[in-house]
Design a protein around this motif. Sequence first.
Motif, mmCIF file in Angstrom:
data_model
loop_
_atom_site.group_PDB
_atom_site.id
_atom_site.type_symbol
_atom_site.label_atom_id
_atom_site.label_comp_id
_atom_site.label_asym_id
_atom_site.label_seq_id
_atom_site.Cartn_x
_atom_site.Cartn_y
_atom_site.Cartn_z
ATOM 1 N N GLU A 1 -6.486 -7.811 0.717
ATOM 2 C CA GLU A 1 -7.018 -6.656 1.461
ATOM 3 C C GLU A 1 -7.170 -7.047 2.927
ATOM 4 O OE1 GLU A 1 -10.094 -4.618 -1.606
ATOM 5 O OE2 GLU A 1 -10.566 -6.678 -1.029
ATOM 6 N N ARG B 1 -10.446 2.492 8.010
ATOM 7 C CA ARG B 1 -9.399 2.524 6.986
ATOM 8 C C ARG B 1 -8.033 2.457 7.682
ATOM 9 N NH1 ARG B 1 -11.846 4.130 2.206
ATOM 10 N NH2 ARG B 1 -9.836 4.521 1.185
ATOM 11 N N ALA C 1 -6.194 2.378 2.822
ATOM 12 C CA ALA C 1 -6.694 1.029 2.573
ATOM 13 C C ALA C 1 -7.918 0.767 3.439
ATOM 14 C CB ALA C 1 -5.604 -0.015 2.863
ATOM 15 N N TYR D 1 -4.583 -10.065 7.704
ATOM 16 C CA TYR D 1 -3.812 -9.470 6.594
ATOM 17 C C TYR D 1 -3.330 -10.518 5.588
ATOM 18 C CZ TYR D 1 -3.402 -5.195 9.446
ATOM 19 O OH TYR D 1 -3.651 -4.053 10.160
ATOM 20 N N VAL E 1 0.816 -1.218 0.000
ATOM 21 C CA VAL E 1 0.000 0.000 0.000
ATOM 22 C C VAL E 1 0.852 1.272 0.000
ATOM 23 C CG1 VAL E 1 -1.733 1.304 1.309
ATOM 24 C CG2 VAL E 1 -1.911 -1.185 1.120
#
Length: 786
Positions: free
Chosen positions: A706, A724, A730, A702, A633
């Motif tokens: 996602e 988020r 994310a 994780y 990310v």
Amino acid sequence: MAHWHTVELPITGVLDELVRTLDAHGTAVLVAPPGTGKTTLVPLALKGRVVVAEPRRIAARAAAARMASLLGEPVGRTVGYSVRGDRKTSRDTRIEVVTSGLLVRRLQHDPELAGVDTVLLDECHERHLDADLLLALLLDARAGLRPDLKLLATSATVAADRLAGLLGDAPVLRVTAATHPVETAYVPPLRGERVEACVARAVRRALSEVDGDVLAFLPGVAEIRRCAALLDGVNVVPLHGRLGSAVQDAALRPGARRRVVLATAIAESSLTVPGVRAVVDSGLSRVPRVDHRRGLAGLATVRVSAAVADQRAGRAGREAAGRVYRCWPEHEHSTLPRYPEPEIRTADLTRLALELACWGVPSGEGLAWWDAPPPGALDAGRAVLRALGALEPPPADRITERGRRMADLGLHPRLTRALLDGAALVGARTAAEVVAVLDDDRTAASVELSTRDADPREARRLAARVEGVRSDHRPPSTAHDATALVVALAYPERLARRRSPGSPVYLMAGGTAAELPEGTLSGAEWLAVAVADREPGRSHGRIRLAARASEELARRAAPTLLVEEDDVRWDGDVVAERVTRLGAITLSGKPLNDPEATRRALLAGLRAEGLGLLRWSADATRTRERLAFLHRVLGEPWPDPTDDAVLAVLDLGAARRRADLAKIDAEHAVRALLPWPAAARFDELAPDRLEVPSGSRIRVDYSGPEPVLPVKVQEVFGWTDTPRLADGRAPVVLHLLSPAGRPTAVTGDLASFWRTGYPRVRSELRGRYPKHRWPEDPFTATPARR
């Protein structure tokens, strides 16, 4: 004395033109089929002193005998011959027939070939290694020392233009001959039938269908022996290069009884076997081959070329109409190669390298080659010569005095080394007997090498060449040891030890594995292997000839292969030893304590088998997944926690073996990858748990592409803002669960879910879970853990 002029053969009509052409140009190429008289009438017609080079000893003696008979003289007067171990010449000899290899040696000692007017190179199409080398050296001598030396190359089938170009655009004279018709019949082998059985079947058919003698071509002596055993009641005459001269000469004379001559390739050309009306062709020939990668050199059985098949067939029509029986299917004939493969492309070039060094051009550059020696094979040959003490170190690669003596003996350099050094260790007679067996290209009757198989005449000749060598060493204790020692001196890299008790597979010092045939040399732990080969498709080589050896003998015979080194590596666990090796064979080992080398071995094991060898707790796995999420990310400075990245920072501590790796917590290594000072925000950017409206702190998953938060519907009533992570970049995907923990919905937009998805979930689940609250308005309902 001159009645040879009255002999009428196809070559007769061009003899005068040939002499005039040689006088005018100094070189010429004569192309004429077998039986036209090129080997016997041409030398008699040439002027001055003539040396004829033949590829084989039997052909040299036969040609000399035929020419002498045409002159009405014994061999050794006007016409003589010289071959290895046998010579018949005199001061009156004008024409001398020699083997190509012997003329190479003579040229090395006298590059001017003093007194020789013409050299005739016979049967050039056979492309033997000695003949190709001889041509290159003669052209070099003619260019620098003897421009007046005449060179005549003769052949039955050859690419004449290429040969003429090498000889300085030499004129090409062609002779055609009306040959007797030869019918062709195909007798392919039956399913599973060996070549000698197929040939024997074809021979019996020929005897029933054709009058006269039968000439059968087989690849080698072993096949001749087995075929003869199948022809019970037939007058069988063997013909091959290792027979005594008297036996060979008898095969070349007509017999009182009908004969079946079983021959190798030596009967293809240069000589006529009288009385033959039928030829049986196995379609196979035995030629030199070398497997550089496995260190195996020897003879391989290959299909003949179309040109050779035609020559063999022609033997049936030398004197009258005949028939050839080909032991292969007719449809395969068109797939035969056109010409034989030149030996220089496929053979072991150690001996060639020695001759080139003697000539002063170790690399062969500057010589005019029909086919230049392959650089890799020539380099390999020079490496062997350096190991034998025949060449100085590179880049000079000059010949040493020992190398010159090795060349003078006329054997392969390996066998010369075995003869010279073996004479000093076991005595001249024993060394000579073993070398005589090793120099014999026959397949031995037994795998176990015995000096009883030695040609007595050749053994005596070799012993006489080294009789002056004196021994200052302790002789071996037994005859077996003496034999093995001489073999090992020739082929030290073929010393071999059984891989495991009872196994037929041996590992040679050169690293090649080879299998011992069942029932031979039983119980031998060590072998000195003389001959081994590998058939296509087989993983191991096959031992063809060997002598019993021992570790003590191996150490004594090959001290340069003995190495003591530290062996620290990963082989399913850490191996750490100080080992003594004879080439690839490990003789002994003792434990070694080398922490740094052990660390490298452990890392090699982790690379080979993966980080699963470490202790991976659930926390360690999650930490790695969280770091991988931030790398995806946010990118830099968050690294990708690959195996290589983890290994680069892994602290092995006191680990020494596989079991120790399982005690190392992988999380320490993963956390060592966290970048400073950004690491302080690791738990903020990728939290291990998130607090939901009910007050529960739930672990984030994780493991997928996602981040996922699995949570029961009742715990998030009233929560409308989807959480988020990673500074808001994310969104978390919520897996909303039933009271039993089963997924009921997946959403990344809670507000939308409460409006559209929740009524369906409420309708489905409130009857199933009546004790749980399912309010109509989830926006105002109070969240609860239970």
